[in-house]
Enzyme design. Structure first.
Site, PDB file in Angstrom:
ATOM      1  N   ALA A  20      84.379  50.556  15.347  1.00 45.44           N
ATOM      2  CA  ALA A  20      83.351  49.571  15.723  1.00 45.44           C
ATOM      3  C   ALA A  20      83.662  48.208  15.113  1.00 45.44           C
ATOM      4  CB  ALA A  20      81.969  50.051  15.301  1.00 45.44           C
ATOM      5  N   GLY A  23      86.362  46.979  17.314  1.00 49.92           N
ATOM      6  CA  GLY A  23      85.857  46.838  18.669  1.00 49.92           C
ATOM      7  C   GLY A  23      84.908  45.674  18.842  1.00 49.92           C
ATOM      8  N   ASP A  24      84.184  45.317  17.789  1.00 46.98           N
ATOM      9  CA  ASP A  24      83.304  44.150  17.822  1.00 46.98           C
ATOM     10  C   ASP A  24      84.122  42.908  18.166  1.00 46.98           C
ATOM     11  OD1 ASP A  24      80.824  42.600  17.161  1.00 46.98           O
ATOM     12  OD2 ASP A  24      82.070  41.912  15.493  1.00 46.98           O
ATOM     13  N   CYS A  25      85.263  42.776  17.553  1.00 52.99           N
ATOM     14  CA  CYS A  25      86.164  41.644  17.801  1.00 52.99           C
ATOM     15  C   CYS A  25      86.723  41.698  19.222  1.00 52.99           C
ATOM     16  CB  CYS A  25      87.279  41.688  16.768  1.00 52.99           C
ATOM     17  SG  CYS A  25      88.692  40.656  17.124  1.00 52.99           S
ATOM     18  N   GLU A  28      83.919  40.813  21.693  1.00 54.54           N
ATOM     19  CA  GLU A  28      83.552  39.401  21.625  1.00 54.54           C
ATOM     20  C   GLU A  28      84.630  38.510  22.237  1.00 54.54           C
ATOM     21  OE1 GLU A  28      81.776  35.900  18.814  1.00 54.54           O
ATOM     22  OE2 GLU A  28      81.843  37.934  18.018  1.00 54.54           O
TER      23      GLU A  28
END
Length: 133
Positions: A20, A23-25, A28
């Site tokens: 996560a 994956g956030d990066c 975004e």
């Protein structure tokens, strides 16, 4: 430093929180690319558009869009992300939405680390086609 692609097995061995985090990066960056390609406008306006799409509530709805499309392995990764421990829910988000958002980020992190860029594009396109900006 050369970038390395992991096997699906190696990527799946990472904890959901690590997936996560990455994956956030990944997610975004996809959103930022989308808003920039949507039109040449002020950085402030681009920021506002991007923030709207990376909020937990939006990402939670994105999970609903892509869940029917997922393979068994992808659904398992999503479940692991949703059930991950050690998640601090911000005051601005509902716990259920935040868990689904974390699940989405976990899936995108897994797919990216295992080199499944086409699959990421397919899922992100489905999200973009189904949810308003």
């Amino acid at each position: 430093m050369a970038l390395t692609q992991l096997t699906e097995h190696e990527a799946a061995a990472y904890s959901p929180n690590v997936l996560a985090f990455y994956g956030d990066c990944v997610y975004e960056l996809l959103v930022r690319r989308k808003v920039v390609l949507h039109g040449n406008t002020s950085a402030g306006r681009l920021h506002d558009l991007a923030v709207e799409q990376v909020r937990a509530s939006y990402q939670s709805k994105a999970v609903e869009v892509i869940e029917p499309m997922l393979t068994e392995k992808e659904a398992d990764i999503l479940r692991r992300g949703r059930n991950a421990g050690g998640i601090s829910v911000p005051k601005s988000a509902k716990p259920s939405e935040y868990r689904r958002a974390t699940a989405l980020e976990t899936l995108f992190g897994y797919l990216s680390l295992s080199g499944q860029e086409e699959r990421i594009e397919e899922l992100f396109s489905a999200i973009c086609g189904a949810l308003p900006v």
